[in-house]
Design an enzyme around this catalytic site. Structure first.
Site, short mmCIF file in Angstrom:
data_model
loop_
_atom_site.label_atom_id
_atom_site.label_comp_id
_atom_site.label_asym_id
_atom_site.label_seq_id
_atom_site.Cartn_x
_atom_site.Cartn_y
_atom_site.Cartn_z
CB THR B 257 -0.91 0.01 1.24
OG1 THR B 257 -1.92 -0.99 1.07
CG2 THR B 257 -1.60 1.35 1.43
CG PHE B 259 0.55 5.31 3.53
CD1 PHE B 259 -0.62 5.60 4.20
CD2 PHE B 259 1.00 4.00 3.50
CE1 PHE B 259 -1.34 4.60 4.84
CE2 PHE B 259 0.28 2.98 4.12
CZ PHE B 259 -0.89 3.29 4.79
#
Lengths: 356, 356
Positions: B257, B259
């Protein structure tokens, strides 16, 4: 500015090169340690040794770095070096990305193999079966009090507590609407209500406080009743779609959750240790008082005392007791010997270094 | 064994004392850097400088430590030293103890002031208002694809992307019962289904796969329908009371993921950078193709291209584009100059070091 910074940065780079060199030397020594240990099948992870190194770093810290920041650095140094002997595998109550995983990192550093489990039972099973070298389980939680399932399993298991981990937690005041308008009750576990007492007295002295089974239950109630505010961790609030009205309302900003490290390892004394016991006595007047007499007589301080109903008899309790010192310390040895003779049930769960 | 270990441990202790000494020297130099910076109000956190140090450590690593473990150690060293200048405050999508907080630690080390926020909007607000020095927001998630709210807010904000963080994530196959008995459909976001394709072909080739809006939605469906299995992260599974049938079923074990770090800081070039842009063109045949021509002409590689419907006009899209290189790099400067002239809408979101 750059002309002033450049020489400083060059000095920092030179220091980093020296640190890198020392880390590599340290790692080669750790490999030699690994070879010696492998000959006798000695454990790779030695909590007492790591605790001593971390305390030593803080004690000898000449400044200006914060002692806790130095400990974070050295924890990762030991973790990386340990991983050269063996990447320790640790079962924990999953999922990944939660406080339990942070507890694993706090004890073992980041160079570990984390194994998320779906339940506390499974953490015990994985560790008992040897799938994991260690397990990390919550043992006491400032939101819900003692984690009963962990105590029940500790009673039965052949595993030993080889360490404890302490993680800061925060309470928030939450409602469905995000405001306190129309709120007539503030619900939470009694322990959480107590921990936020001063704040509540100051900010909402006239709203009724109602203790409920757990902070999670309070969050559920607030999600269904617009007149209820809940005190809970924000994870519980998110689960039930609540909004934060005030964050960090606990009176003690250092509110913590405790985790136990379980495994087959018997931790040696580190100099600042604690021993966890389970005791039981027949149900007679004064029996608990008499049970605890040996501790007082031998000058062993009790730091925690929890009772837990036994499943076997109608009037029996188990007592989970933490005392200062290691089970090998002279006065603890004497106190435990006596306890063993007088208690109906006696089990040492483990001795381990006090959490940093 | 102890007689063999003792001299090794003494050598390790001596090395630790030297490391401690060097860390303190480094910290005093960092304080001097802080004084120089304070004179000109220069930023405390310099992502490009920290990225260079971390890459340098891995590049010059003589072994035997793993490069990533060394980077973890040096990240904490820089974090602790930086905290002497100023403890950087970072707003992130709370609650504490989740992946977003881990992303904060991964970028800034542990010596930061984390500020959990209840929504992505609030992370932007806190950072824009200066309550926090930086914000950390999810931008792309292998479970749900792009985080649309982040893109919408990036479009409007005056903040700049000053860094990216990449965190590993795992998918699990989950059902209400914990077994696959009676399951006729496996639901997940199309991206998650694609990421688990090989595993699903091998283990459940005959069960229908149904793409749904998100993995969270799949988990909700599985909690209500005993014939549905969901692929999701275990946090979602826990939220809906599902049990894990198989953990870590994604084909790529390094599923991640992303960010973004947002703030007022314009990051300088680090040598290995990426630039994020938003573009828009009139809705004409070939317009997107022509829009991208300047990148190809100037040899600038595009690493990501996402379209997002604009709220303002019926037939307009915004395009979120990542390109290799820093906005100050010569060929990127030329390509962006041209893009700026030809695109109906043009905004540089920021240039920053590639995530480690």
């Amino acid at each position: 500015m750059d002309s002033k910074l450049k020489p400083l940065r060059e000095q920092i780079d030179a220091i980093d090169a020296q640190i890198l060199d020392l880390l590599s030397k340290r790692a080669r020594l750790a490999q030699e340690v690994g070879h010696v240990k492998a000959e006798t099948n000695a454990p790779v992870f030695r909590p007492e040794r790591e605790a001593q190194v971390l305390r030593g770093v803080a004690d000898r810290n000449p400044g200006p770095l914060a002692g806790t920041d130095l400990q974070t650095i050295f924890r990762e140094i030991m973790s990386a070096c340990r991983a050269l002997e063996k990447r320790v595998s640790v079962a924990y109550l999953g999922p990944e990305g939660t406080f339990s995983e942070q507890a694993v990192f706090k004890q073992f550093g980041h160079a570990v193999e984390g194994e998320p489990c779906v339940s506390i039972d499974e953490v015990f099973r994985a560790t008992e079966a040897g799938t994991a070298d260690f397990g990390v389980v919550p043992i006491e939680n400032s939101s819900e009090g003692t984690i009963n399932r962990t105590l029940d399993l500790l009673l039965q298991t052949s595993l030993t507590i080889s360490g404890e981990i302490s993680i800061p937690v925060h309470h928030s005041l939450m409602t469905k609407s995000g405001s306190m308008e129309g709120i007539t009750r503030i619900c939470a576990h009694s322990q959480a209500l107590a921990q936020c007492q001063a704040w509540l007295n100051q900010h909402f002295p006239n709203i009724e406080r109602q203790p409920v089974a757990s902070n999670g239950e309070a969050a559920r109630m607030a999600s269904e009743d617009a007149s209820v505010a809940a005190i809970a961790g924000e994870i519980a609030g998110e689960k039930y779609g609540l909004q934060v009205v005030h964050a960090n309302i606990q009176d003690d900003p250092h509110n913590r959750t405790r985790f136990a490290v379980i495994g087959r390892l018997q931790t040696s004394p580190s100099g600042r240790d604690q021993t966890s016991l389970v005791l039981s006595v027949p149900n007679q007047p004064g029996a608990v008082y008499r049970m605890l007499a040996p501790l007082a007589e031998h000058g062993v301080s009790m730091t925690r005392f929890e009772s837990r109903p036994a499943r076997t008899g109608a009037w029996e309790y188990y007592f989970f007791v933490d005392v200062e010192g290691h089970a090998h310390d002279e006065k603890v040895v004497r106190a435990l010997d006596e306890l063993k003779r007088t208690a109906a049930f006696f089990k040492v769960l483990g001795s381990y270094p006090l959490a940093l």
